[in-house]
Design an enzyme around this catalytic site. Structure first.
Site, PDB file in Angstrom:
ATOM      1  N   HIS A 248      -1.850 -13.709 -19.354  1.00 41.00           N
ATOM      2  CA  HIS A 248      -1.525 -14.245 -18.286  1.00 41.00           C
ATOM      3  C   HIS A 248      -1.419 -13.282 -17.007  1.00 41.00           C
ATOM      4  CE1 HIS A 248       0.386 -17.407 -21.288  1.00 41.00           C
ATOM      5  NE2 HIS A 248      -0.884 -17.797 -20.795  1.00 41.00           N
TER       6      HIS A 248
ATOM      7  N   ARG B  52      -6.891 -16.781 -45.585  1.00 43.88           N
ATOM      8  CA  ARG B  52      -5.810 -15.618 -44.887  1.00 43.88           C
ATOM      9  C   ARG B  52      -5.557 -16.023 -43.538  1.00 43.88           C
ATOM     10  NH1 ARG B  52      -7.612  -9.977 -42.255  1.00 43.88           N
ATOM     11  NH2 ARG B  52      -5.517  -9.347 -41.778  1.00 43.88           N
TER      12      ARG B  52
ATOM     13  N   HIS C  56      -0.151  -9.379 -36.976  1.00 48.49           N
ATOM     14  CA  HIS C  56      -1.622  -9.230 -36.499  1.00 48.49           C
ATOM     15  C   HIS C  56      -1.752  -9.188 -34.861  1.00 48.49           C
ATOM     16  CE1 HIS C  56      -5.867 -10.453 -37.678  1.00 48.49           C
ATOM     17  NE2 HIS C  56      -5.975 -10.178 -36.306  1.00 48.49           N
TER      18      HIS C  56
ATOM     19  N   ASN D 193      -2.006  -5.830 -40.099  1.00 44.68           N
ATOM     20  CA  ASN D 193      -3.527  -5.590 -39.651  1.00 44.68           C
ATOM     21  C   ASN D 193      -4.213  -4.882 -38.910  1.00 44.68           C
ATOM     22  OD1 ASN D 193      -6.257  -7.419 -40.088  1.00 44.68           O
ATOM     23  ND2 ASN D 193      -6.055  -7.168 -37.725  1.00 44.68           N
ATOM     24  N   GLU D 194      -5.068  -3.769 -39.577  1.00 47.06           N
ATOM     25  CA  GLU D 194      -5.925  -2.985 -38.579  1.00 47.06           C
ATOM     26  C   GLU D 194      -5.150  -2.115 -37.914  1.00 47.06           C
ATOM     27  OE1 GLU D 194      -9.891  -5.252 -38.395  1.00 47.06           O
ATOM     28  OE2 GLU D 194      -8.782  -4.938 -36.664  1.00 47.06           O
TER      29      GLU D 194
ATOM     30  N   ASN E  99     -11.067  -4.344 -43.948  1.00 43.20           N
ATOM     31  CA  ASN E  99     -11.734  -4.964 -42.845  1.00 43.20           C
ATOM     32  C   ASN E  99     -12.936  -4.010 -42.558  1.00 43.20           C
ATOM     33  OD1 ASN E  99      -9.828  -6.925 -42.842  1.00 43.20           O
ATOM     34  ND2 ASN E  99      -9.346  -6.573 -40.958  1.00 43.20           N
TER      35      ASN E  99
ATOM     36  N   TYR F 116     -17.067  -4.292 -40.513  1.00 40.54           N
ATOM     37  CA  TYR F 116     -18.023  -5.045 -39.711  1.00 40.54           C
ATOM     38  C   TYR F 116     -19.338  -4.274 -39.798  1.00 40.54           C
ATOM     39  CZ  TYR F 116     -14.417  -8.458 -38.492  1.00 40.54           C
ATOM     40  OH  TYR F 116     -13.573  -9.349 -38.676  1.00 40.54           O
TER      41      TYR F 116
ATOM     42  N   GLU G 145     -11.904  -9.060 -44.093  1.00 39.90           N
ATOM     43  CA  GLU G 145     -12.605  -9.480 -43.286  1.00 39.90           C
ATOM     44  C   GLU G 145     -14.072  -8.916 -43.124  1.00 39.90           C
ATOM     45  OE1 GLU G 145     -11.071  -9.024 -39.023  1.00 39.90           O
ATOM     46  OE2 GLU G 145      -9.050  -9.378 -39.510  1.00 39.90           O
TER      47      GLU G 145
END
Length: 516
Positions: A60, A98, A143, A187-188, A328, A330, A402
Site C-alpha cells: 500500500h 500446507r 510466513h 518459513n524460510e 524448500n 526450487y 515447497e
C-alpha cells in the site's frame, strides 16, 4: 530361494530405483500434498478485525512494489473461498495441505491481549473442512507477514521478538493443536532475513545488508527454538504432534574444479547459517561464516563482528530444535571466485552480505525450459542437496515443504510438468541412495501473489482468473499429472492426461489420514 515377500520387495526396488525405468514407484510412506500462504491467497486484508501486516503496509505504501503494480487485498479470495480450495485438494487426492496463519488475523494488536474470534473461526473452519475429507493440515505459524505494529518496534531486529513470536505460537497451539499434528515454526529464515531486512525484495524491505539481516538471523533462530520448546514442554504430550522449521536451500555447485571453496561458502552463507545451529552436533553458526564476517568487519574498522555472537546457552537452546527438517527447494546455481571477484568485493567498503560470502553465482541459459527464466531447471542439484543433508546431518528425515515452477500461466503447462517430473525423479534417486524423505509438497495449489512479481508469474497447479470477479480456479495440465502421480503412486514420464474430462473428486479412493 526367494520368498514371495523378497520377490515383491525386489520388484518394488526395481521400479523405484531402476535407472532405465520410465515409470517409477513412489514409496507409500511419503505424504504428497500442496501448499499456500495466508498473505498470498487469503485476501480480506482488513476484514473481520484483521489489522495491517508488514506485507499489507509495503504494497500500500509502495503502489508499484510489485512489477505489475498489483497487491494482495483480494488475491485468490481464499478467506471466502476456502471450501473451493479444499475441493481442489480433494480433486488432486492429496494427503495434506500446507497453509499459514495470519498473525494479525488472530492477534490484531500483535500481542495476546486480544484474540480475534472471526480470524480464529476462519482457520478453525478451514481445518475442520480439511479433516472432514481426511486431509491433514500442515500449519506454518509464521510466513513473513509480521504485524506492522511489531515492525515499528524493530521487527525481527528487536530481541524481544523472541517472546512476541513465542506468545503467538502458544496461542496457535492452544487454539488448533487438538486437530493440527504438523507445525512449522518459521518459513524460510534466509529469505525472511536476507531479502526482507538485507534487501528491498520482500517485506519489510529494509535493505540494510550485512547488518539488519544478521540481527534478524539470530532472533529468528531463537524464536524458532522458543516455539519448539513451548510445544515440546507444554503441548506435545497431549497433542501428540510434531514441530519443525522450514529452510529454503538452493544448491550452489562449483563452476570448475577451482571453485569448490566458493560453492561451500555460498551454501553455508545462504542456508548453512540456519541448518548448522539447529542440526549440527556442535551447534552455532558455521565456522567459515563466522570467520569471513569477522574478517570483513575488522577490515571495515568495526570493533566487533557484524554477526551477533550466540552464547553457549543460546547455542544449546537452539541445537536440536526440530523433529524433522522442512525443506524448500526450487533451483541451483553455479558458484565461483576468482581474482576479479576478490577485487570487486574487496572494493566494497560498507557492510554487505554478498561481500562477506565473497562468491559470485549465476545460472546458464540452457537451464531455462519454458518461456520465462522465473525458475531454472537443474534437478541434479536437488539430488546433491538431499545427499549433502543425508551425510552432513545424520540423515535427518526431510519433509519437502515447497517445490514448484513459475511461468506466464498457460493451462497447458508442459514446462511445469517437465519440472515436476525431473525434480520428483531426483528425489527418488536420493531415496534410492538412502535419503530419508517423508513428504513432498508442490508450491503452489493455486496462483497467488508472488511478492515483487505480483501476478506476472504464475506458479499454481490451478489457474486463478483474476480478470473475473468470481476468481474461478481451473486445473492446469500439471494438476492432472499430479493427480495421477498421487492416485497411482508412480512417476510416469510419458503419461498424458485427457483434459477434456473435468478434474473431479475421485470418491473411489480415500486420502490417508496418517502421521509420519
Amino acid at each position: 530361494m526367494f520368498t514371495v515377500i523378497s520377490i515383491l520387495l525386489a520388484l518394488c526396488s526395481s521400479s523405484l530405483c531402476g535407472t532405465a525405468q520410465n515409470v517409477r514407484s513412489i514409496p507409500k510412506h511419503i505424504l504428497l500434498g500442496a501448499a499456500s500462504s495466508a498473505f498470498q491467497v487469503e485476501g480480506a486484508w482488513n476484514i473481520d478485525g484483521k489489522t495491517e501486516s508488514i506485507a499489507d503496509h509495503l504494497v500500500h505504501s509502495q503502489k508499484c512494489y510489485a512489477k505489475d503494480c498489483s497487491n494482495a487485498d483480494v488475491a485468490a479470495n481464499s478467506y471466502y473461498m476456502y471450501k473451493r480450495d479444499v475441493e481442489m485438494l480433494r480433486e488432486l487426492g492429496v494427503d495434506f495441505y500446507r497453509f499459514s496463519l495470519s498473525w494479525t488475523r488472530i492477534l490484531p494488536t500483535g500481542f495476546p491481549d486480544k484474540v480475534n474470534e472471526a480470524g480464529v473461526q476462519y482457520y478453525s473452519n478451514l481445518i475442520d473442512e480439511l479433516l472432514k475429507y481426511k486431509i491433514q493440515p500442515v500449519v506454518t505459524i509464521f510466513h513473513w507477514d509480521l504485524p506492522q505494529k511489531l515492525q515499528q518496534l524493530g521487527g525481527w531486529t528487536n530481541p524481544h521478538i523472541v517472546n512476541w513470536y513465542g506468545d503467538f505460537a502458544r496461542v496457535a497451539f492452544s487454539l488448533f493443536g487438538d486437530r493440527v499434528k504438523y507445525w512449522i515454526t518459521i518459513n524460510e529464515p534466509h529469505q525472511l532475513c536476507h531479502y526482507g531486512y538485507g534487501s528491498p525484495y520482500i517485506p519489510p524491505a529494509m535493505n540494510l545488508t550485512g547488518e539488519a539481516d544478521y540481527l534478524c538471523s539470530k532472533n529468528v533462530l531463537l524464536a524458532h527454538a522458543r516455539g519448539y520448546h513451548i510445544y515440546d514442554k507444554e503441548f506435545r504430550l497431549w497433542q501428540e504432534g510434531m514441530i519443525f522449521i522450514t529452510i529454503n536451500a538452493e544448491w550452489f555447485e562449483p563452476e570448475s574444479e577451482h571453485d569448490y571453496e566458493a560453492a561451500i561458502d555460498a551454501n553455508q552463507f545462504w542456508w548453512g547459517l540456519y541448518t548448522h545451529p539447529i542440526l549440527s552436533r556442535s551447534g552455532d553458526y558455521p565456522e567459515i561464516v563466522k570467520h569471513r564476517i569477522a574478517v570483513m568487519s575488522t577490515k571495515q574498522g568495526l570493533l566487533r563482528s557484524r554477526l551477533p555472537e550466540l552464547s553457549s546457552e543460546e547455542i544449546n537452546y537452539i541445537r536440536g530444535t526440530t523433529d524433522i527438517l522442512g525443506l524448500n527447494h526450487y533451483t541451483s546455481y553455479l558458484a565461483y571466485r576468482n581474482a576479479s571477484t576478490e577485487e570487486y568485493y574487496g572494493n566494497i567498503t560498507g557492510p554487505s552480505f554478498d561481500a562477506d560470502c565473497g562468491a559470485m553465482n549465476y545460472q546458464p541459459g540452457d537451464w531455462q525450459i519454458g518461456e520465462t527464466n522465473a525458475t531454472m531447471y537443474a534437478p541434479w542439484g536437488f539430488y546433491k542437496l538431499l545427499t549433502f543433508i543425508r551425510f552432513e546431518y545424520d540423515n535427518i528425515p526431510v519433509f519437502i515443504t515447497e517445490n514448484g515452477f513459475g511461468n506466464s500461466g498457460a493451462l497447458i503447462d508442459d514446462d511445469r510438468v517437465l519440472y515436476y517430473r525431473g525434480y520428483l525423479s531426483a528425489m527418488l534417486d536420493a531415496i534410492c541412495d538412502g535419503s530419508h524423505i517423508v513428504g513432498y509438497t508442490t508450491w503452489s495449489l493455486m496462483d497467488s501473489f508472488e511478492w515483487p512479481n505480483g501476478y506476472s508469474i504464475r506458479i499454481g497447479l490451478y489457474q486463478v482468473d483474476y480478470n473475473n470477479t468470481s476468481l474461478p480456479r481451473t486445473p492446469r495440465k500439471s494438476a492432472y499429472v499430479y493427480k495421477e502421480i498421487i492416485r497411482s503412486r508412480t512417476l510416469d514420464m510419458n503419461y498424458e492426461p485427457d483434459m477434456t474430462i473435468p478434474l473431479s473428486v475421485d470418491n473411489s479412493t480415500s486420502n490417508r489420514l496418517t502421521h509420519i
